[in-house]
Design a protein around this motif. Sequence first.
Motif, short mmCIF file in Angstrom:
data_model
loop_
_atom_site.label_atom_id
_atom_site.label_comp_id
_atom_site.label_asym_id
_atom_site.label_seq_id
_atom_site.Cartn_x
_atom_site.Cartn_y
_atom_site.Cartn_z
N GLY A 1 1.05 -1.14 -0.23
CA GLY A 1 0.10 -0.02 -0.13
C GLY A 1 0.69 1.14 -0.06
O GLY A 1 1.84 1.22 -0.58
N TYR B 1 -0.52 -2.29 -4.47
CA TYR B 1 -1.32 -3.44 -3.59
C TYR B 1 -1.95 -2.55 -2.43
O TYR B 1 -1.53 -1.35 -2.08
CB TYR B 1 -0.21 -4.26 -3.08
N GLU B 2 -2.93 -3.23 -1.85
CA GLU B 2 -3.68 -2.55 -0.68
C GLU B 2 -2.89 -2.39 0.57
O GLU B 2 -2.02 -3.36 0.63
CB GLU B 2 -5.02 -3.62 -0.59
N ASN B 3 -3.14 -1.46 1.43
CA ASN B 3 -2.48 -1.31 2.50
C ASN B 3 -2.41 -2.68 3.27
O ASN B 3 -3.51 -3.41 3.58
CB ASN B 3 -3.28 -0.46 3.34
N SER C 1 -1.70 -5.50 2.61
CA SER C 1 -2.17 -6.90 1.93
C SER C 1 -1.05 -7.91 1.64
O SER C 1 -1.46 -9.23 1.52
CB SER C 1 -2.84 -6.43 0.77
N ARG D 1 -6.79 -12.86 -1.07
CA ARG D 1 -7.15 -11.49 -1.11
C ARG D 1 -7.44 -10.92 -2.60
O ARG D 1 -6.32 -10.75 -3.35
CB ARG D 1 -5.82 -10.45 -0.36
N THR E 1 -8.77 -8.68 -4.30
CA THR E 1 -8.85 -7.36 -4.58
C THR E 1 -7.32 -6.60 -4.26
O THR E 1 -7.13 -5.47 -4.37
CB THR E 1 -9.91 -6.65 -3.95
N ALA E 2 -6.47 -7.28 -3.80
CA ALA E 2 -5.25 -6.81 -3.12
C ALA E 2 -4.42 -6.03 -4.16
O ALA E 2 -3.80 -5.06 -3.91
CB ALA E 2 -4.62 -7.85 -2.39
N ASN E 3 -4.21 -6.80 -5.28
CA ASN E 3 -3.40 -6.29 -6.45
C ASN E 3 -4.46 -5.59 -7.61
O ASN E 3 -5.45 -5.15 -7.40
CB ASN E 3 -2.61 -7.32 -6.93
N GLN F 1 -4.11 0.44 -8.42
CA GLN F 1 -4.18 0.98 -7.08
C GLN F 1 -3.80 2.47 -7.12
O GLN F 1 -2.78 2.84 -7.85
CB GLN F 1 -3.57 0.37 -5.99
N HIS G 1 -2.47 5.57 -4.82
CA HIS G 1 -1.89 5.87 -3.32
C HIS G 1 -1.32 7.53 -3.24
O HIS G 1 -0.97 8.20 -4.10
CB HIS G 1 -0.48 5.09 -3.00
#
Length: 854
Positions: free
Chosen positions: A726, A745-747, A749, A838, A840-842, A845, A847
């Motif tokens: 993230g 990527y999500e925070n 994750s 996960r 939806t992690a990638n 995105q 930031h």
Amino acid sequence: MQYRISIFFVLAFVLMTLRGFAQESLPNISYSGTPKKYEIADITVVGVQNYDPAILVNLSGLRKGQTISVPGDEITQAIQKYWNHGLFSNAKIVASKIEGRQIWLEIQLSERPRLSEIIYYGLKKGEIETISEKVAMMKGSQVTPFLVNRAEKYIKDHFVEKGFYNTEVKIFQRDDTTKVNHVILEITVDKKEKVKVKTITITGNQIFTARKLDRAMKKTNEKGKILNFFRTKKFVIEKYEEDKVAMIDKYNEKGYRDARVVWDSITRNDDNTVNVRIHVEEGKKYFFGDISWVGNTIYASDYLSQNLKVKKGDVFNPKYLEKRLSTDEDAVSNLYMDNGYLFSSITPVEISANGDTINLEMRVFEGPQATINNVVINGNTKTHEHVVRREIRTKPGQLFSKSELIRTVRELAQLGHFDPEKISPDVQPNQEEGNVDLVYNLEEKANDQIELSGGWGAGMFVGSLGLKFTNFSVRNIFNGEAWRPLPTGDGQTLSLRAQTNGSYYQTYSATFVEPWLGGKKPNSLSLSVYYSKMTSMSSSMYGSYYSSYYGNQQEDDRFMKVFGASIGYGKRLTWPDDFFTIYAELGYQYYSLKDWTSMFISDGKSNVITLGLTLSRNSLDNPLYTRSGSNFSIGTKFTPPFSLLIDKDYNTLYKRANDGTSTNASKAKTELYQFVEYHKWSFKGEMFKPLDNRSKLVLRGKVEGGFLGYYNESTKSPFEKYYVGGDGMSGYSMYGSETVGVRGYENSSLTPINNTGQYDGNMYTKMTMELRYPITLQPSATVYALAFAESGNAWTEFKDYNPFNLYRSAGVGLRIFLPIFGLMGIDWGYGFDEVAGRPTANGSQFHFVIGQSF
């Protein structure tokens, strides 16, 4: 001949004027007879209001008491001087009275009109601002033919440089009816269309392809080619001449020193384009032969040859030779310049050429050593002089050193109080005295920062206020005159920050840094203290689960309070070099929890006592837009091994704490983590390399990693975990953990989750490559764009650690540094690798970056 005709008309004009005045009872002067001698009794000036009459009389060259001939050359020459000056539209000299041999002269002048306003037609607002600066005609100044012609030339030259080769400029002058003797200039500019390059044809080339030679021409490029999409296609004759030189330089760099442009032609087309034809003669290839040294007494010839890094048989490259002699950071001339030989010089001379081999003789003039005489500092209007002088490495009485001069510029830039792009050392040598004066020209820039933000979420308002004063002065706190609005100038840093949504969530922190403890050595002292509190009501920010669990209980029934403080001491080292520093920090954290189920313990108190050591080397040239240098650090932070010092059965406590059926699990956790223990290791390294001659396009490479260890497996620390993925901002820093950003990527994750459902990252690796290019580097704002490729991952157990098993991403971003707000930015990243569990992690995105750099 032209001059005589001008004199004739001037004289005729004077005669007619005097005759006209004679009809008005002025003295009767005969011009048909022999000139008579008169003594000037007095001189008066009429017709002007904006000039001192005495100055105008002096301008004529005539003076009271002077004997002149009437008629004669003195009057004619005086009138000519007024015309030559250009400020008057009419000039006459008449005799107002004659008595005997005395004559009274009256100088009659008419001023040229003054400028009231300039009106531009045919230009955009930004173009008008640029043109106005070039023309530089101020309101109220006199409008002379010279200034009008100069304005026309400057405007045409400006647009020719922009590719508008057929620009027409018309300047019309009209009276301003609202002001006496004032005019308005109306400037009409017709830029026409840009002249572009249609084709470039190069002949005679065999060594290089036409495409390579075309790429060597930076400012003259064909339109319609994909390779030239981001390059200028306009045709400017001055740039074209420079590009021909650049093309020959390319030959010279490969040893073809006889290469030349034999002929070239430029043909205009009806579609406002040109065809360019260039015929080159390449000549033969040359190589370096023997290189000898003459005049060197300080350094041996073998040592100089070794530092020159040019060997017999190398391709003859004059540009590379010049770099190795004078411009490179480790150039041969710097050996002398760093040892005080400011007046030294090295001149390469070709002594013979045997076929394709050129033998050189390096003629060295060493001269005397120069000592530093005066060191002058200009421009520090806010920062106290002792703060600047303690960073200066070129002291009066020392031998001059170029490397110390460059290092001083770096140190002044690192202070952050001055615009790093404007730090300009002026070297003023005095060869006769054998010394040199150094003048450091600085420009202060705003560096204090303020954070003021607010947001609405989870049914409540959260506000933040942060103040950072980077040039604070503690010693002037009680000096009322120094508060403007705060005492500043000593280079100390004071940071204050608060965030709250009322009584449910509050956090406060304060930090103070003294970079020169005691004022004599660059040893820093850092002090920090912070406090935060969360109550049961604020837990609603984490979802409906907490609301249903807590019900409507009172605010003080459940809480988590954190208090922390630290003191740090840093010291600049002299070995291996003085870019190294060592920093030690003693820290303490106190956690108090009551029925707080979202943490590893729900009730009790935890104490964390740490000692940290960091060894670092920082040679970055500019803190805002770094172009060169590196920054490496290796550090450790550890607590006392309480499990080895305290007689307590930690294994039994661990089992009880993790026994879900035990009613004493919570009490066991409280006792187990009364004193938290761990050891932590980290490494970070980054390097910057400019990729173009102007040092604008910069490549940045960074690698980093960390490891969290334990003394006893039963007392693994719940603190200092790594949360990877993230933006690197959101996360759990208040809980004593570290967030690591991996864009795309999500925070968090990329952080593994243990069997209790909590994040459990005990080690990580991250790699980054960035290309940066500045948009503006002004003191008011530093803005640059970037493109990045990044990868990272985190692991729980050391046996699973694999530094090559990383999640990859790439993207673009923008960074903006505003002095009052600090660093801000936005990145778009795309994560290429799916994260198990996960979905939806990638992927795509966005930031946001505030106050940090990846």
